[in-house]
Design a protein around this motif. Structure first.
Motif, short mmCIF file in Angstrom:
data_model
loop_
_atom_site.label_atom_id
_atom_site.label_comp_id
_atom_site.label_asym_id
_atom_site.label_seq_id
_atom_site.Cartn_x
_atom_site.Cartn_y
_atom_site.Cartn_z
N VAL A 1 0.84 -1.20 0.00
CA VAL A 1 0.00 0.00 0.00
C VAL A 1 0.87 1.25 0.00
N LEU A 2 0.32 2.32 -0.55
CA LEU A 2 1.01 3.60 -0.46
C LEU A 2 1.03 4.06 1.00
N ILE A 3 2.09 4.72 1.37
CA ILE A 3 2.16 5.35 2.68
C ILE A 3 1.39 6.67 2.61
N PRO A 4 0.34 6.82 3.41
CA PRO A 4 -0.45 8.05 3.35
C PRO A 4 0.40 9.29 3.61
N ARG A 5 0.18 10.33 2.81
CA ARG A 5 0.92 11.57 2.95
C ARG A 5 0.11 12.59 3.75
N PRO A 6 0.78 13.48 4.47
CA PRO A 6 0.06 14.48 5.26
C PRO A 6 -0.91 15.33 4.45
N GLU A 7 -0.52 15.69 3.21
CA GLU A 7 -1.39 16.54 2.41
C GLU A 7 -2.70 15.85 2.03
N THR A 8 -2.67 14.52 1.95
CA THR A 8 -3.90 13.79 1.63
C THR A 8 -4.93 13.92 2.75
N GLU A 9 -4.48 14.15 3.98
CA GLU A 9 -5.42 14.31 5.09
C GLU A 9 -6.41 15.44 4.85
N GLU A 10 -6.01 16.43 4.06
CA GLU A 10 -6.87 17.59 3.82
C GLU A 10 -8.17 17.20 3.12
N ILE A 11 -8.15 16.09 2.40
CA ILE A 11 -9.35 15.70 1.65
C ILE A 11 -10.49 15.36 2.62
N ILE A 12 -10.17 14.93 3.82
CA ILE A 12 -11.21 14.62 4.80
C ILE A 12 -11.94 15.90 5.21
N ASP A 13 -11.19 16.97 5.45
CA ASP A 13 -11.82 18.24 5.81
C ASP A 13 -12.63 18.81 4.66
N LEU A 14 -12.16 18.61 3.43
CA LEU A 14 -12.92 19.07 2.27
C LEU A 14 -14.27 18.36 2.19
N VAL A 15 -14.27 17.07 2.45
CA VAL A 15 -15.53 16.32 2.44
C VAL A 15 -16.44 16.81 3.56
N LYS A 16 -15.89 16.99 4.74
CA LYS A 16 -16.70 17.46 5.86
C LYS A 16 -17.29 18.84 5.59
N GLY A 17 -16.56 19.63 4.81
CA GLY A 17 -17.05 20.96 4.46
C GLY A 17 -18.23 20.95 3.50
N LEU A 18 -18.50 19.81 2.88
CA LEU A 18 -19.65 19.71 1.97
C LEU A 18 -20.97 19.65 2.74
N ASN A 19 -20.89 19.29 4.03
CA ASN A 19 -22.07 19.26 4.91
C ASN A 19 -23.20 18.39 4.36
N ILE A 20 -22.84 17.18 3.95
CA ILE A 20 -23.84 16.22 3.46
C ILE A 20 -24.33 15.39 4.63
N GLU A 21 -25.63 15.34 4.84
CA GLU A 21 -26.18 14.53 5.93
C GLU A 21 -26.23 13.06 5.51
N GLU A 22 -25.74 12.20 6.36
CA GLU A 22 -25.72 10.76 6.12
C GLU A 22 -25.24 10.43 4.69
N PRO A 23 -24.02 10.84 4.35
CA PRO A 23 -23.54 10.69 2.98
C PRO A 23 -23.28 9.24 2.59
N SER A 24 -23.57 8.93 1.34
CA SER A 24 -23.17 7.65 0.74
C SER A 24 -21.93 7.92 -0.10
N ILE A 25 -20.86 7.17 0.17
CA ILE A 25 -19.54 7.48 -0.38
C ILE A 25 -18.91 6.21 -0.94
N ILE A 26 -18.20 6.35 -2.06
CA ILE A 26 -17.36 5.26 -2.55
C ILE A 26 -15.95 5.79 -2.78
N ASP A 27 -14.98 5.04 -2.30
CA ASP A 27 -13.57 5.41 -2.39
C ASP A 27 -12.92 4.51 -3.45
N ILE A 28 -12.40 5.13 -4.51
CA ILE A 28 -11.80 4.39 -5.62
C ILE A 28 -10.29 4.29 -5.41
N GLY A 29 -9.78 3.06 -5.27
CA GLY A 29 -8.35 2.85 -5.04
C GLY A 29 -7.99 3.12 -3.60
#
Length: 279
Positions: A90-118
């Motif tokens: 597996v790839l070693i997660p990079r610190p900059e990738t952590e920002e994508i979590i805050d971006l998703v949280k900023g969308l303010n979707i209630e009970e979101p359905s999500i699929i993660d590719i790769g």
């Protein structure tokens, strides 16, 4: 096993690491002693006597000098403050990738359905499921070895994520009317290998890193096509991108009739993510 002064162990480790940058040597030595032997910076500062396996320490130093990543040596890394198991699959997660979590949280979707590719280690999918209330998260990867690691991480962190083995370039996962497609897909051109560090090039999975020079956006094209089928109207795509191909990636999603396509920079100021809305 011997009792030695923590500062003496630290100084020995720094002296034996083969690196030109002295500050980098010290940083790696601190992390190695803390993560592998539970020796803290305070222990080192006061030269606390610590029980150390000298043979194991020597083995780890030798592996570091052969460019093996520290995270693979100790078997884990941190992402969003949580410990994730990692290995050569597996790839070693990079610190900059952590920002994508805050971006998703900023969308303010209630009970979101999500699929993660790769999904790799599962760090994004697992973090989203744990940090978003009532999120329903699915994750796919072509690598069964990577999925094994992801499932172990989900179990250890008590995250409810549904994992599946799928070759995304050949098959689309079953999904309909979902809120978000998220991905950190392979995006580095083969020609860029010459600029990469040996610890990445020699020890991280090329399957998760590289794409052909003449089709660098192949995964984004598939993501755009999949989104047309799987996303609900107003659903989002949020993907990490090659910082050198931000404009081209954004234009691709616009060509597939996505709206409000946006390039988002990371904390280094580099183009790091693209966000697009379907319908």
């Amino acid at each position: 096993m011997s009792y030695l002064g923590a500062k003496n162990v630290f100084d020995q480790t720094v002296a034996e690491l083969i690196l030109d940058d002295e500050s980098e040597k010290k940083s790696i030595a601190f992390l190695l002693l803390e993560d592998a032997f539970s020796i803290s910076k305070m222990d080192i500062a006061i030269n606390k006597p610590v029980l150390i396996n000298e043979l194991l320490l020597q083995e780890y130093i030798e592996r570091l000098n052969l460019n093996e990543p520290l995270q693979q040596i100790v078997g884990f890394t941190y992402f969003r403050g949580r410990k994730f198991k990692v290995d050569k699959n597996v790839l070693i997660p990079r610190p900059e990738t952590e920002e994508i979590i805050d971006l998703v949280k900023g969308l303010n979707i209630e009970e979101p359905s999500i699929i993660d590719i790769g999904t790799g280690s599962g760090c994004i999918a697992i973090s989203l499921q744990l940090e978003l209330s009532n999120a329903k998260v699915k994750a796919i990867d072509i690598s069964k070895e990577a999925l094994s690691i992801a499932r172990q991480n989900a179990k250890e962190l008590k995250a409810q994520v549904e994992f599946s083995a799928i070759d995304f370039l050949k098959d689309f996962p079953a999904a309909n009317q979902i809120d978000l497609i998220i991905s950190n897909p392979p995006y580095i051109k083969d020609m860029e290998k010459v600029d990469m560090k040996a610890n990445v090039l020699e020890h991280e999975p090329h399957l998760a890193l590289f794409v052909p020079n003449d089709d660098a956006l192949v995964f984004y094209r598939r993501i755009a096509e999949y989104g047309q089928k799987a996303l609900k109207t107003g659903g989002y795509i949020l993907a990490e991108i090659n910082s050198h191909l931000g404009k081209e990636t954004a234009q691709l999603f616009e060509q597939y009739e996505y709206q409000s396509v946006e390039i988002i920079k990371d904390f280094y100021g580099r183009d790091r993510f693209v966000k697009a809305i379907w319908g």
